[in-house]
Design a protein around this motif. Structure first.
Motif, PDB file in Angstrom:
ATOM      1  N   SER A 185       0.888  -1.161   0.000  1.00  0.00           N
ATOM      2  CA  SER A 185       0.000   0.000   0.000  1.00  0.00           C
ATOM      3  C   SER A 185       0.928   1.212   0.000  1.00  0.00           C
ATOM      4  N   PHE A 186       0.515   2.290  -0.645  1.00  0.00           N
ATOM      5  CA  PHE A 186       1.407   3.452  -0.741  1.00  0.00           C
ATOM      6  C   PHE A 186       0.626   4.743  -0.575  1.00  0.00           C
ATOM      7  N   LYS A 187       1.378   5.768  -0.202  1.00  0.00           N
ATOM      8  CA  LYS A 187       0.829   7.113  -0.092  1.00  0.00           C
ATOM      9  C   LYS A 187       1.879   8.082  -0.597  1.00  0.00           C
ATOM     10  N   CYS A 188       1.490   8.918  -1.553  1.00  0.00           N
ATOM     11  CA  CYS A 188       2.452   9.870  -2.130  1.00  0.00           C
ATOM     12  C   CYS A 188       2.530  11.146  -1.297  1.00  0.00           C
ATOM     13  N   LEU A 189       3.655  11.812  -1.420  1.00  0.00           N
ATOM     14  CA  LEU A 189       3.781  13.132  -0.816  1.00  0.00           C
ATOM     15  C   LEU A 189       2.830  14.110  -1.518  1.00  0.00           C
ATOM     16  N   LYS A 190       2.510  15.177  -0.837  1.00  0.00           N
ATOM     17  CA  LYS A 190       1.573  16.165  -1.373  1.00  0.00           C
ATOM     18  C   LYS A 190       2.060  16.683  -2.732  1.00  0.00           C
ATOM     19  N   GLY A 191       1.181  16.614  -3.717  1.00  0.00           N
ATOM     20  CA  GLY A 191       1.509  17.089  -5.056  1.00  0.00           C
ATOM     21  C   GLY A 191       2.224  16.074  -5.919  1.00  0.00           C
ATOM     22  N   LYS A 192       2.487  14.863  -5.383  1.00  0.00           N
ATOM     23  CA  LYS A 192       3.192  13.820  -6.134  1.00  0.00           C
ATOM     24  C   LYS A 192       2.238  12.670  -6.475  1.00  0.00           C
ATOM     25  N   LYS A 193       2.591  11.909  -7.513  1.00  0.00           N
ATOM     26  CA  LYS A 193       1.813  10.742  -7.922  1.00  0.00           C
ATOM     27  C   LYS A 193       2.745   9.604  -8.302  1.00  0.00           C
ATOM     28  N   LEU A 194       2.252   8.361  -8.158  1.00  0.00           N
ATOM     29  CA  LEU A 194       2.950   7.204  -8.715  1.00  0.00           C
ATOM     30  C   LEU A 194       2.302   6.872 -10.052  1.00  0.00           C
ATOM     31  N   TYR A 195       3.125   6.599 -11.046  1.00  0.00           N
ATOM     32  CA  TYR A 195       2.619   6.309 -12.383  1.00  0.00           C
ATOM     33  C   TYR A 195       2.735   4.814 -12.689  1.00  0.00           C
ATOM     34  N   HIS A 196       1.703   4.296 -13.326  1.00  0.00           N
ATOM     35  CA  HIS A 196       1.636   2.877 -13.666  1.00  0.00           C
ATOM     36  C   HIS A 196       2.724   2.479 -14.659  1.00  0.00           C
ATOM     37  N   THR A 240       1.926  -3.377  -7.154  1.00  0.00           N
ATOM     38  CA  THR A 240       2.892  -4.478  -7.163  1.00  0.00           C
ATOM     39  C   THR A 240       4.239  -3.933  -7.604  1.00  0.00           C
ATOM     40  N   ILE A 241       5.262  -4.265  -6.843  1.00  0.00           N
ATOM     41  CA  ILE A 241       6.628  -3.837  -7.142  1.00  0.00           C
ATOM     42  C   ILE A 241       7.364  -5.011  -7.775  1.00  0.00           C
ATOM     43  N   LYS A 242       7.975  -4.813  -8.930  1.00  0.00           N
ATOM     44  CA  LYS A 242       8.730  -5.871  -9.603  1.00  0.00           C
ATOM     45  C   LYS A 242      10.190  -5.457  -9.748  1.00  0.00           C
ATOM     46  N   ALA A 243      11.084  -6.410  -9.499  1.00  0.00           N
ATOM     47  CA  ALA A 243      12.523  -6.130  -9.610  1.00  0.00           C
ATOM     48  C   ALA A 243      13.249  -7.347 -10.151  1.00  0.00           C
ATOM     49  N   LYS A 244      14.487  -7.142 -10.591  1.00  0.00           N
ATOM     50  CA  LYS A 244      15.316  -8.273 -11.022  1.00  0.00           C
ATOM     51  C   LYS A 244      15.868  -9.011  -9.808  1.00  0.00           C
ATOM     52  N   ASP A 245      16.152  -8.258  -8.751  1.00  0.00           N
ATOM     53  CA  ASP A 245      16.655  -8.860  -7.517  1.00  0.00           C
ATOM     54  C   ASP A 245      15.505  -9.448  -6.710  1.00  0.00           C
ATOM     55  N   GLU A 246      15.847 -10.374  -5.828  1.00  0.00           N
ATOM     56  CA  GLU A 246      14.847 -10.925  -4.918  1.00  0.00           C
ATOM     57  C   GLU A 246      14.764 -10.071  -3.655  1.00  0.00           C
ATOM     58  N   VAL A 298       6.785  -0.227 -11.067  1.00  0.00           N
ATOM     59  CA  VAL A 298       5.570  -0.118 -10.252  1.00  0.00           C
ATOM     60  C   VAL A 298       4.351  -0.378 -11.120  1.00  0.00           C
ATOM     61  N   LEU A 299       3.531  -1.346 -10.694  1.00  0.00           N
ATOM     62  CA  LEU A 299       2.276  -1.666 -11.392  1.00  0.00           C
ATOM     63  C   LEU A 299       1.120  -1.378 -10.450  1.00  0.00           C
ATOM     64  N   LEU A 300       0.327  -0.369 -10.798  1.00  0.00           N
ATOM     65  CA  LEU A 300      -0.796   0.038  -9.948  1.00  0.00           C
ATOM     66  C   LEU A 300      -1.960  -0.952 -10.070  1.00  0.00           C
ATOM     67  N   PHE A 301      -2.732  -1.084  -9.006  1.00  0.00           N
ATOM     68  CA  PHE A 301      -3.869  -2.003  -9.023  1.00  0.00           C
ATOM     69  C   PHE A 301      -5.116  -1.364  -9.629  1.00  0.00           C
ATOM     70  N   ASP A 302      -5.382  -0.122  -9.273  1.00  0.00           N
ATOM     71  CA  ASP A 302      -6.667   0.473  -9.637  1.00  0.00           C
ATOM     72  C   ASP A 302      -6.562   1.561 -10.696  1.00  0.00           C
ATOM     73  N   SER A 303      -5.463   1.584 -11.415  1.00  0.00           N
ATOM     74  CA  SER A 303      -5.323   2.608 -12.450  1.00  0.00           C
ATOM     75  C   SER A 303      -4.270   2.177 -13.463  1.00  0.00           C
ATOM     76  N   THR A 304      -4.465   2.602 -14.687  1.00  0.00           N
ATOM     77  CA  THR A 304      -3.436   2.377 -15.713  1.00  0.00           C
ATOM     78  C   THR A 304      -2.702   3.680 -16.018  1.00  0.00           C
ATOM     79  N   THR A 305      -2.986   4.707 -15.198  1.00  0.00           N
ATOM     80  CA  THR A 305      -2.298   5.997 -15.380  1.00  0.00           C
ATOM     81  C   THR A 305      -1.504   6.340 -14.119  1.00  0.00           C
ATOM     82  N   SER A 306      -2.172   6.976 -13.134  1.00  0.00           N
ATOM     83  CA  SER A 306      -1.448   7.380 -11.919  1.00  0.00           C
ATOM     84  C   SER A 306      -2.392   7.422 -10.726  1.00  0.00           C
ATOM     85  N   LEU A 307      -1.806   7.351  -9.534  1.00  0.00           N
ATOM     86  CA  LEU A 307      -2.566   7.429  -8.280  1.00  0.00           C
ATOM     87  C   LEU A 307      -1.739   8.145  -7.224  1.00  0.00           C
TER      88      LEU A 307
END
Length: 613
Positions: free
Chosen positions: A272-283, A315-321, A300-309
């Motif tokens: 679960s995430f929360k952005c700083l004021k005025g910021k967004k995470l993009y899908h 879901t966070i995906k990485a090459k490392d474990e 970063v792959l958003l659950f409820d949007s294909t743009t930004s939230l």
């Protein structure tokens, strides 16, 4: 000893490092580059002790380009000492540091206004009011606000006294030891040493610990807590660990040390995430993720949007474990900007649909483990392992079992730490019924059935066997189960079946366990039958898993002697030219020839003794 970790925060050149030096005499800026530039570049660690109280300081850099180093230290803070210069007040990195502290959910705050000798009393009061107003937008527990000057020893002593009024760490003890490495180096004559903060639970000297990324176990040869040798390091201790049989080049900052068997690695995290004021995470965008002292590039792959939230699940995906745990904090940044803070909800990559995953995250966000169990059981029809409960739910095995036992329509296996949906019992029952319907001479134990249904626990299988016995479908004889409607002892029938099969398989007999599985008989019973056949000399054992019918053995010996007569010898090659047998059988039969007095082995060939005269 009472331990608490206090981390500094604040803008560059507001006097954080000078304040630490005034408090305990520690010169934080030790490297040549730090001294030349006059700023703290990396983390520095020191402490202040009074009687049975110990305060560990983590001094972090204030420069905007070094926020990544500040974050690495902030994960282990119990309390934050916000340092603000009286002559400048709140500055950009003051704000960013406080925003990061807030995202990491660190609540306890001390405010120290430095350089008070550079302003008059009116300006000092103005700065304090400015700070109080600024902090009203956050939910901090402000312990105190004080003003100091490193040139005023009384103000420094007053700050010391107030620091020792702060209570012990509020970190909760977890089920196992965790420790993020923030430095690794080698000491001549000692070996590899790492530094970090003890999380979760204590560690002890000579204790075995595990490095998940390397999949390697090591031992703690020595522990130092604030430059003093110690037998153990407790939660919130800054500790240096001397590790056995580990090269410094194998380790790096951000590596986790823990206990074997507690953490599995996955290259995804659900947060679960929360952005700083005025910021967004993009899908579907790349960010830098900070977790503990580790930094890694992620998508970063958003659950409820294909743009930004601005807030939600991702879901966070990485090459490392990742070797993360439930409710661990993360920070997401892009370039030099802090974007969002997050909380790990699901650190195990489960095979489930997106709609199921969303329901699971909703439940885990609310710490509703009852619903979380039910959702996970829909995805794990063949059993949900509770052995990972400490990682998945931050629950001990006993707590996880208790939750499982309180659920309806499940079977909770306390011994093997697995929970099953009760409808899975019908599947096991059907499988067992199919075996005994197909083969009326089936004779199996619980262990033999588990070999066929590997994911089912012995306790769960036993419940089904007990039901089938109660329903008079099966009948138990010692630890074996047979068809209830067959009264006669069919051990002799099974003996005849095995003997006949070995005879039919000629010179390439099947391995015993495969025969037992085909005939649906218990392995121990099958072994006893073969022993009986060998005792009667109806069957001969040539190797561990090679049994041949007596008639076939007589025939193959006759054929081998014939080859010697025709070629003057027998070896692997001319034997193979005449019989399409695998190397395993050929070698076994050649070795058996050595039992005959008229056969002599010379190098890799067998010949008749008469040929040597």
């Amino acid at each position: 000893m009472s331990n608490i970790i206090i981390g500094t925060a604040g803008h560059i050149d507001h006097g954080k490092t000078s304040l630490i030096k005034a408090l305990n005499g520690f010169e934080g800026d030790e490297t040549k580059e730090e001294k030349q530039r006059g700023i703290t570049i990396d983390l520095s660690f020191s402490n202040l002790r009074k009687a049975q109280q110990n305060i560990a300081f983590i001094d972090v850099p204030g420069h905007e380009k070094l926020v990544k180093n500040m974050i690495a230290g902030a994960f282990s803070f119990d309390c934050v000492m916000l340092v603000i210069a009286a002559n400048e007040g709140i500055m950009p990195q003051t704000i960013e540091h406080i925003e990061i502290i807030d995202l990491l959910d660190i609540k306890e705050l001390i405010v120290v206004i430095t350089k008070k000798d550079l302003v008059n009393e009116e300006k000092l009061k103005e700065i304090q009011t400015q700070i109080e107003n600024f902090l009203e937008d956050f939910n901090f527990d402000i312990k105190f606000i004080c003003s100091v000057s490193t040139n005023d020893k009384i103000s420094i002593e007053n700050l010391k006294d107030q620091l020792f009024t702060i209570k012990n760490t509020n970190k909760e003890q977890e089920n196992f030891f965790r420790y993020y490495i923030d430095r690794v180096f080698s000491v001549k004559g000692i070996g590899t040493v790492v530094t970090g903060t003890v999380l979760g639970n204590k560690c002890e000297i000579n204790e075995k610990v595990f490095i998940p990324r390397l999949n390697k176990e090591t031992k703690i040869k020595n522990i130092q807590v604030h430059n003093k040798n110690a037998l153990e390091a407790n939660i919130s201790n800054r500790a240096a660990l001397n590790l056995q049989n580990i090269k410094t080049t194998d380790l790096k900052r951000g590596d986790l040390i823990s206990k074997k068997g507690y953490l599995r690695g996955f290259n995804t995290l659900d947060i679960s995430f929360k952005c700083l004021k005025g910021k967004k995470l993009y899908h579907n965008r790349t960010y830098s993720l900070f977790i503990g002292s580790k930094k890694v590039e992620v998508k970063v792959l958003l659950f409820d949007s294909t743009t930004s939230l601005e807030t939600g699940f991702a879901t966070i995906k990485a090459k490392d474990e990742f070797f993360s745990i439930y409710k661990e904090k993360v920070i997401l940044r892009q370039s030099n900007d802090t974007i969002a803070g997050g909380v790990v909800l699901n650190c195990v990559n489960d095979p489930m649909k997106k709609t199921q995953k969303k329901e699971l995250l909703d439940a885990l966000y609310q710490s509703n483990f009852d619903d979380a169990y039910k959702i996970l059981l829909q995805a794990h029809k063949k059993g949900l392992g509770l052995i990972s409960s400490a990682q998945r739910f931050a629950l001990s095995h006993n707590e996880a079992i208790e939750f499982g036992q309180n659920l309806t329509n499940v079977f909770c296996d306390e011994k093997e730490l697995i929970i099953y949906p009760i409808e899975t019992k019908d599947y096991i029952k059907k499988k067992i019924e199919e075996i005994y319907t197909k083969n009326k001479f089936a004779l199996l134990s619980n262990a033999a059935i588990k070999l066929r249904i590997k994911w089912a626990s012995s306790s769960f299988i036993q419940i089904v066997l007990d039901e089938l016995e109660k329903e008079e479908f099966l009948k138990r004889e010692k630890n074996l189960y047979k068809n209830a409607n067959i009264e006669e002892d069919f051990t002799q029938s099974l003996e005849n079946l095995i003997c006949k099969r070995l005879e039919e398989e000629s010179f390439s007999p099947t391995a015993p366990y495969n025969i037992y599985d085909d005939l649906d008989i218990d392995r121990k019973l099958g072994d006893n039958i073969l022993k009986s056949l060998c005792a009667k000399k109806q069957v001969f054992r040539l190797q561990h898993n090679l049994f041949i019918h007596a008639n076939n053995l007589t025939l193959i010996v006759k054929e081998m002697k014939k080859i010697i007569t025709e070629d003057g010898y027998i070896d692997i090659q001319n034997f193979k030219n005449r019989f399409e047998l695998s190397r395993k059988y050929i070698i076994a039969y050649l070795d058996y020839l050595d039992n005959f007095s008229q056969i002599k082995k010379i190098d890799k060939k067998r010949v008749f003794v008469t040929q040597l005269v």
